[in-house]
Design an enzyme around this catalytic site. Structure first.
Site, PDB file in Angstrom:
ATOM      1  N   LYS A  67      41.660  76.016  68.666  1.00  0.00           N
ATOM      2  CA  LYS A  67      41.476  76.360  67.304  1.00  0.00           C
ATOM      3  C   LYS A  67      40.296  77.373  67.288  1.00  0.00           C
ATOM      4  O   LYS A  67      39.896  77.504  66.447  1.00  0.00           O
ATOM      5  CB  LYS A  67      39.965  74.074  66.807  1.00  0.00           C
ATOM      6  CG  LYS A  67      41.115  73.512  67.616  1.00  0.00           C
ATOM      7  CD  LYS A  67      42.401  73.519  67.567  1.00  0.00           C
ATOM      8  CE  LYS A  67      43.265  73.415  66.020  1.00  0.00           C
ATOM      9  NZ  LYS A  67      44.330  73.332  66.247  1.00  0.00           N
ATOM     10  N   SER A  68      40.626  78.322  67.656  1.00  0.00           N
ATOM     11  CA  SER A  68      39.585  79.407  66.993  1.00  0.00           C
ATOM     12  C   SER A  68      40.315  80.812  66.964  1.00  0.00           C
ATOM     13  O   SER A  68      40.048  81.390  66.015  1.00  0.00           O
ATOM     14  CB  SER A  68      39.344  79.708  68.310  1.00  0.00           C
ATOM     15  OG  SER A  68      38.112  79.547  69.194  1.00  0.00           O
ATOM     16  N   GLY A  69      41.967  80.024  65.977  1.00  0.00           N
ATOM     17  CA  GLY A  69      42.074  81.572  65.487  1.00  0.00           C
ATOM     18  C   GLY A  69      43.405  81.700  65.781  1.00  0.00           C
ATOM     19  O   GLY A  69      44.182  83.021  65.913  1.00  0.00           O
ATOM     20  N   THR A  71      46.835  80.270  66.540  1.00  0.00           N
ATOM     21  CA  THR A  71      47.967  80.762  65.522  1.00  0.00           C
ATOM     22  C   THR A  71      47.930  81.652  63.779  1.00  0.00           C
ATOM     23  O   THR A  71      49.000  82.918  64.321  1.00  0.00           O
ATOM     24  CB  THR A  71      48.434  79.458  64.510  1.00  0.00           C
ATOM     25  OG1 THR A  71      47.886  78.313  65.208  1.00  0.00           O
ATOM     26  CG2 THR A  71      49.688  79.508  63.679  1.00  0.00           C
ATOM     27  N   TRP A  72      46.505  82.240  63.745  1.00  0.00           N
ATOM     28  CA  TRP A  72      46.929  83.678  62.728  1.00  0.00           C
ATOM     29  C   TRP A  72      46.962  84.613  63.724  1.00  0.00           C
ATOM     30  O   TRP A  72      47.953  85.047  63.939  1.00  0.00           O
ATOM     31  CB  TRP A  72      45.398  83.068  61.920  1.00  0.00           C
ATOM     32  CG  TRP A  72      45.224  84.463  61.170  1.00  0.00           C
ATOM     33  CD1 TRP A  72      45.885  84.963  60.873  1.00  0.00           C
ATOM     34  CD2 TRP A  72      44.032  84.719  60.333  1.00  0.00           C
ATOM     35  NE1 TRP A  72      45.525  85.871  59.304  1.00  0.00           N
ATOM     36  CE2 TRP A  72      44.249  85.675  59.699  1.00  0.00           C
ATOM     37  CE3 TRP A  72      42.640  84.228  60.842  1.00  0.00           C
ATOM     38  CZ2 TRP A  72      43.404  86.030  59.284  1.00  0.00           C
ATOM     39  CZ3 TRP A  72      41.642  84.714  60.817  1.00  0.00           C
ATOM     40  CH2 TRP A  72      41.494  85.815  59.335  1.00  0.00           C
ATOM     41  N   HIS A 133      45.368  79.852  76.428  1.00  0.00           N
ATOM     42  CA  HIS A 133      43.883  79.565  76.333  1.00  0.00           C
ATOM     43  C   HIS A 133      42.814  79.561  78.110  1.00  0.00           C
ATOM     44  O   HIS A 133      41.850  78.808  78.189  1.00  0.00           O
ATOM     45  CB  HIS A 133      43.723  77.729  76.378  1.00  0.00           C
ATOM     46  CG  HIS A 133      44.698  77.298  74.434  1.00  0.00           C
ATOM     47  ND1 HIS A 133      43.791  78.615  73.784  1.00  0.00           N
ATOM     48  CD2 HIS A 133      44.779  76.734  74.315  1.00  0.00           C
ATOM     49  CE1 HIS A 133      45.066  78.170  72.575  1.00  0.00           C
ATOM     50  NE2 HIS A 133      45.272  76.772  72.664  1.00  0.00           N
ATOM     51  N   SER A 163      37.348  71.634  64.163  1.00  0.00           N
ATOM     52  CA  SER A 163      38.321  71.950  63.907  1.00  0.00           C
ATOM     53  C   SER A 163      39.575  71.118  64.586  1.00  0.00           C
ATOM     54  O   SER A 163      40.490  70.496  65.006  1.00  0.00           O
ATOM     55  CB  SER A 163      38.702  73.555  63.730  1.00  0.00           C
ATOM     56  OG  SER A 163      40.578  73.719  63.787  1.00  0.00           O
ATOM     57  N   TYR A 221      36.552  85.208  64.255  1.00  0.00           N
ATOM     58  CA  TYR A 221      37.533  84.590  63.506  1.00  0.00           C
ATOM     59  C   TYR A 221      36.705  84.904  62.037  1.00  0.00           C
ATOM     60  O   TYR A 221      37.606  85.516  60.949  1.00  0.00           O
ATOM     61  CB  TYR A 221      37.391  83.163  63.927  1.00  0.00           C
ATOM     62  CG  TYR A 221      38.035  82.636  62.379  1.00  0.00           C
ATOM     63  CD1 TYR A 221      39.524  82.198  62.797  1.00  0.00           C
ATOM     64  CD2 TYR A 221      38.225  81.608  61.062  1.00  0.00           C
ATOM     65  CE1 TYR A 221      40.523  81.074  61.598  1.00  0.00           C
ATOM     66  CE2 TYR A 221      38.233  81.186  60.547  1.00  0.00           C
ATOM     67  CZ  TYR A 221      39.971  81.051  60.024  1.00  0.00           C
ATOM     68  OH  TYR A 221      39.973  80.200  59.980  1.00  0.00           O
ATOM     69  N   ARG A 287      45.184  73.462  58.160  1.00  0.00           N
ATOM     70  CA  ARG A 287      44.736  72.200  58.286  1.00  0.00           C
ATOM     71  C   ARG A 287      43.874  72.756  57.224  1.00  0.00           C
ATOM     72  O   ARG A 287      44.408  72.412  56.024  1.00  0.00           O
ATOM     73  CB  ARG A 287      43.094  72.104  58.903  1.00  0.00           C
ATOM     74  CG  ARG A 287      42.255  70.627  58.588  1.00  0.00           C
ATOM     75  CD  ARG A 287      41.304  70.058  59.294  1.00  0.00           C
ATOM     76  NE  ARG A 287      40.361  71.306  59.764  1.00  0.00           N
ATOM     77  CZ  ARG A 287      39.595  70.887  59.365  1.00  0.00           C
ATOM     78  NH1 ARG A 287      39.455  70.120  58.307  1.00  0.00           N
ATOM     79  NH2 ARG A 287      38.776  72.050  59.241  1.00  0.00           N
TER      80      ARG A 287
END
Ligand code: A3P
Length: 321
Positions: A67-69, A71-72, A133, A163, A221, A287
């Site tokens: 959840k640190s980015g 996907t981006w 991860h 997140s 991020y 999200r």
């Protein structure tokens, strides 16, 4: 592909019996191995990845705390590396029809999920882009020793926690009910999250980036949100494929940023209605995509408590958020 609990190998089952255990957020249990907490199937994947993966110098490994980015970062790196292969971001670009997690797989979740089946990765054309991860201590030897590049992205722990809490509640089995915010918060502060403690994960890569800046790039991020153009150009330089002046004046940097923006990706059909596994819908990875959403959820007391932990863990290492 995702591993089911029943598919665990005997070796991993035996190991797990010997490890400390707490209640998990999404999976029923987390087990502590070498100072970090893992769901059983993730631990198996992490160990198999560590044992079998053979890095080559041209590899690019993207690493994050969940959840640190991720996907981006996956989208940006894929678009950056393949910018000559897919020059038109409006037509036929894989990111328009595939979720970034499909284009850049997780080692321990998607590739090395079975104990003894080693994925055939040699036929992939370089540079191969993978992600994990895994904490630094659990990376394969060949990855640490080769000249492959590691890009680490971290995020303000307050936003990461928020997140993660939202994400976990979407993925938990309904019968377990919602994970209460306070309970999750205490668990995050104790470090018992998937691949946690959060701080030890960050520090492992932070230290490595200071010692070997040519090997490990450390990103935040919040900086990517604030100066995306600058950061993308820095990533390109680090990966040995800097943008030419011509590319810059032709808007290539801006095109990639636009394609990978939260607004663009989250509104694509594939990310609105697609799934990457039977359990996980692509929309779960998109999200809000903002900095500072913690202000809408955390109490003053929680913020104070987390700030103390963060200062205690990161302060002496010159890291702040
Ligand atoms: P929020 O839950 O705060 O919105 P990961 O990719 O590591 O699972 O992290 C998910 C977080 O990154 C989510 O944060 C998600 O909305 C955000 N995110 C996903 N795609 C993004 C993008 N293209 N740009 C910025 N943030 C993005």
């Amino acid at each position: 592909k995702y591993l089911k609990e029943d598919d665990l190998g005997q070796e991993c089952k035996d190991l797990i019996q010997t490890l400390p255990l707490v209640e998990g957020w999404i999976d029923p249990t987390f087990h502590e191995y070498q100072g970090f907490w893992f769901a059983p199937k993730i631990l198996q994947g992490a160990l198999s990845f560590q044992k079998h993966f053979q890095a080559i110098d041209t590899d690019i490994i993207l690493v994050t705390n969940p959840k640190s980015g991720t996907t981006w970062l996956k989208a940006l790196t894929f678009a950056l590396i393949n910018r000559n292969k897919y020059p038109n971001i409006h037509k036929n670009h894989p990111l328009l029809t595939s979720n970034p997690h499909v284009l850049v797989p997780f080692m321990e979740i998607n590739l090395y999920y079975e104990t003894d089946i080693v994925p055939e990765l040699n036929s992939l054309s370089p540079p191969r882009i993978f992600s994990t991860h895994n904490p630094y201590v659990l990376l394969p030897k060949s990855l640490k020793e080769s000249n492959c590049k590691v890009v680490y992205l971290c995020r303000d722990p307050k936003d990461t926690f928020v997140s993660l809490w939202h994400f976990s509640n979407k993925l938990r089995e309904q019968s377990r009910g919602t994970l209460p915010l306070e309970e999750a918060f205490e668990s995050f502060c104790r470090g018992t999250t998937s691949y946690g403690p959060f701080w030890d994960h960050v520090l492992g890569y932070w230290k490595e980036s200071l010692e070997r800046p040519e090997k490990v790039m450390f990103l935040k991020y919040e900086e990517m949100k604030m100066k995306p153009n600058f950061v993308l150009k820095e990533i390109a330089k680090f990966l040995g494929c800097p943008f030419s002046e011509e590319e810059e004046s032709n808007g290539v940097v801006d095109d990639i940023l636009h394609l990978c923006s939260f607004e663009k990706l989250s509104n694509l059909e594939i990310n609105k209605n697609g799934k990457i596994s039977s359990e996980i819908e692509n929309k779960n990875f998109f999200r809000l995509g903002k900095v500072g959403d913690w202000k809408n959820l955390l109490t003053t007391k929680m913020v104070e408590q987390l700030n103390i932990v963060v200062e205690e863990k990161f302060g002496k290492h010159g890291l702040s958020f």
